[in-house]
Design an enzyme around this catalytic site. Structure first.
Site, mmCIF file in Angstrom:
data_model
loop_
_atom_site.group_PDB
_atom_site.id
_atom_site.type_symbol
_atom_site.label_atom_id
_atom_site.label_comp_id
_atom_site.label_asym_id
_atom_site.label_seq_id
_atom_site.Cartn_x
_atom_site.Cartn_y
_atom_site.Cartn_z
ATOM 1 N N ARG A 173 -3.680 -0.301 15.181
ATOM 2 C CA ARG A 173 -2.909 0.326 14.108
ATOM 3 C C ARG A 173 -1.701 1.088 14.630
ATOM 4 O O ARG A 173 -1.024 1.781 13.871
ATOM 5 C CB ARG A 173 -3.821 1.227 13.273
ATOM 6 C CG ARG A 173 -4.877 0.420 12.524
ATOM 7 C CD ARG A 173 -5.812 1.268 11.687
ATOM 8 N NE ARG A 173 -6.836 0.448 11.085
ATOM 9 C CZ ARG A 173 -6.747 -0.180 9.910
ATOM 10 N NH1 ARG A 173 -5.624 -0.075 9.218
ATOM 11 N NH2 ARG A 173 -7.740 -0.895 9.428
ATOM 12 N N GLU A 222 -0.004 -7.922 7.973
ATOM 13 C CA GLU A 222 0.345 -6.606 7.423
ATOM 14 C C GLU A 222 1.529 -6.041 8.199
ATOM 15 O O GLU A 222 1.415 -5.731 9.379
ATOM 16 C CB GLU A 222 -0.861 -5.667 7.526
ATOM 17 C CG GLU A 222 -0.594 -4.262 7.014
ATOM 18 C CD GLU A 222 -1.754 -3.309 7.321
ATOM 19 O OE1 GLU A 222 -1.820 -2.249 6.675
ATOM 20 O OE2 GLU A 222 -2.572 -3.624 8.210
ATOM 21 N N GLU A 278 0.855 -1.187 0.000
ATOM 22 C CA GLU A 278 0.000 0.000 0.000
ATOM 23 C C GLU A 278 0.896 1.244 0.000
ATOM 24 O O GLU A 278 1.077 1.898 1.023
ATOM 25 C CB GLU A 278 -0.904 0.012 1.239
ATOM 26 C CG GLU A 278 -1.832 -1.192 1.336
ATOM 27 C CD GLU A 278 -2.662 -1.198 2.610
ATOM 28 O OE1 GLU A 278 -2.324 -0.428 3.554
ATOM 29 O OE2 GLU A 278 -3.643 -1.954 2.682
ATOM 30 N N ARG A 302 3.943 -3.038 8.872
ATOM 31 C CA ARG A 302 3.566 -1.644 8.725
ATOM 32 C C ARG A 302 4.725 -0.641 8.752
ATOM 33 O O ARG A 302 4.502 0.548 8.560
ATOM 34 C CB ARG A 302 2.557 -1.278 9.809
ATOM 35 C CG ARG A 302 1.270 -2.074 9.711
ATOM 36 C CD ARG A 302 0.362 -1.883 10.935
ATOM 37 N NE ARG A 302 -0.019 -0.494 11.133
ATOM 38 C CZ ARG A 302 -0.992 0.127 10.481
ATOM 39 N NH1 ARG A 302 -1.695 -0.519 9.562
ATOM 40 N NH2 ARG A 302 -1.277 1.399 10.739
ATOM 41 N N GLU A 321 2.256 4.967 -0.265
ATOM 42 C CA GLU A 321 1.745 6.328 -0.104
ATOM 43 C C GLU A 321 2.738 7.316 -0.703
ATOM 44 O O GLU A 321 3.936 7.039 -0.774
ATOM 45 C CB GLU A 321 1.519 6.641 1.381
ATOM 46 C CG GLU A 321 0.501 5.737 2.046
ATOM 47 C CD GLU A 321 0.484 5.867 3.551
ATOM 48 O OE1 GLU A 321 -0.506 5.419 4.161
ATOM 49 O OE2 GLU A 321 1.453 6.414 4.130
#
Length: 443
Positions: free
Chosen positions: A312, A332, A132, A334, A134
């Site tokens: 998170r 995931e 993902e 991170r 950014e």
């Protein structure tokens, strides 16, 4: 695009589509994309023998006295580029870098990932990743002037950044790159386009293509796109959360319907390996001085070594299982940022996870509280360690890591760390605006 599986098909396709330039792509050890273009008349020779080039000027590549290298195109990566240059159709292929005797070049990041993937394939595993990434849009590369003041998932009418993101998604789909979703991120002028999971090698190629497309489409529209991890002091940085899973015999080896979180012992072992070795591998997954300006409490980036499902603030998250979606069971990771070298990052992450499986690492208890709001004593009581707080600390952890050395290979390991030491030395002797503003008036 029609599937191309052999040189004859490719030569025919290039002729039928009147392709004028084929760009051969590879990366240096830092993940900077390198390219040189050939014409169709050179293509047959390139496919048969590869094309020689001087590696002495490529970061981390050959020393002067051993500078001859060969770029061998990978036919499976051939794709038309989505725009015409000077009215001509062009394409790209990724290359493996070889020695003149056609053996794999030890400092080629793509070869490093392929070697690590071959290692786990002997155990029957196929590695899938879904990043993902950014990024930010700014008005120029000289000044980080934002295009908007929007936030997470905001929809802004007639917004240039949204338009550029949508154009990028459209182009990616035209190139056969599967996109999960695109949206505005938390920080001003920050965006994210999530990639649908696929094999790790294909995904590393895709991440490099993604970064090229995002930057090029921005440039064509008079703005600047950057994957710099932390360009704005008071805003979140840009990460690249990476979803990972192992498959065996077509089944997701991370899934166990009867287990907590529906996560199998293999999945739990893989996660334990990442937690155990994360301090060693972060120099690769977060390879820049600026990377550590993002990994601080309070800006939604992980700074502590822990895992959870809904948490998170944790380093690793286990997305909730949806009934009937066994293939989507994953973890995931991170901390990586979108400016890393994906070939090397995927390699060290895989090595850490496999070590956890093979060595039977014990997975610590999940943490669902907000770690950022814990006191140091509370974190110590729960056994929560911190990620390295600087590139210097990350280098020190990596240089003592046998796992990182084995996954990168001796030669690339030494060259990568030497490059990082130079970067740190350059940074630590620089006098920053912060120092001038704080100390010049009072000292």
């Amino acid at each position: 695009m029609t599937e191309i599986t052999n040189p004859s098909d490719l030569m025919r396709f290039v002729k039928d589509r009147d392709v004028k330039i084929i760009n051969l792509w590879f990366t240096d050890i830092l993940g900077v994309l390198k390219s040189f273009g050939i014409t169709p008349t050179q293509l047959e020779e390139a496919l048969e023998e590869g094309l020689g080039f001087d590696g002495s000027s490529v970061e981390g590549f050959a020393r002067i006295y051993e500078s001859d290298l060969v770029a061998m195109p990978d036919i499976s990566t051939f794709q038309l580029l989505p725009w015409r240059k000077d009215g001509h159709v062009s394409a790209r292929m990724f290359c493996d870098v070889l020695n003149p005797d056609r053996t794999p070049y030890a400092e080629d990041p793509r070869q490093v990932l392929k070697r690590n993937l071959r290692g786990v394939s002997t155990d029957g595993y196929t590695v899938y990743t879904g990043p993902e990434p950014e990024f930010f849009y700014f008005k120029s590369s000289e000044n980080p002037e934002i295009l908007d003041q929007a936030g997470y998932f905001d929809l802004i009418a007639d917004d240039l950044g949204t338009s550029l993101r949508q154009k990028t998604i459209q182009v990616m789909q035209e190139m056969g790159i599967a996109v999960e979703v695109g949206h505005h991120e938390v920080a001003h002028s920050q965006h994210e386009i999530d990639l649908k999971y696929t094999g790790a090698l294909e995904m590393a190629d895709t991440v490099m293509t993604y970064r090229y497309l995002v930057k090029e489409i921005a440039r064509q529209n008079g703005v600047y796109a950057t994957f710099m991890p932390k360009p704005l002091v008071d805003q979140n940085g840009s990460g690249m959360h990476i979803h990972q899973s192992l498959f065996r015999n077509g089944e997701n080896a991370f899934h166990d319907a009867g287990a907590e979180y529906n996560l199998s012992s293999i999945g739990r072992g893989f996660m334990a390996g990442l937690l155990h070795h994360c301090q060693e591998i972060v120099a690769v997954t977060n390879q820049w001085v600026n990377s550590y300006k993002r990994l601080v409490p309070g800006y939604e980036a992980p700074a502590y070594v822990a895992w959870g499902q809904r948490n998170r603030s944790a380093l690793i998250r286990v997305p909730m299982y949806k009934p009937g979606k066994e293939k989507a069971t994953r973890i995931e990771f991170r901390c990586p940022d979108s400016a890393c070298n994906p070939y090397l990052a995927f390699s060290v992450m895989l090595a850490a996870g496999i070590a956890g499986i093979k060595n039977g690492y014990e997975l610590p208890a999940a943490i669902e509280e907000d770690i950022f709001h814990m006191s140091p004593a509370e974190r110590e009581e729960k056994g929560i360690k911190s990620l390295p707080g600087s590139l210097y600390a990350a280098i020190h952890a990596a240089e003592n890591s046998q796992l990182v050395k084995e996954s990168l290979g001796d030669q690339l390991f030494e060259r990568f760390l030497a490059n990082k030491r130079i970067e740190w030395d350059s940074y630590r002797v620089a006098v920053t605006d912060y120092e001038l503003k704080k100390y010049l008036p009072i000292l």
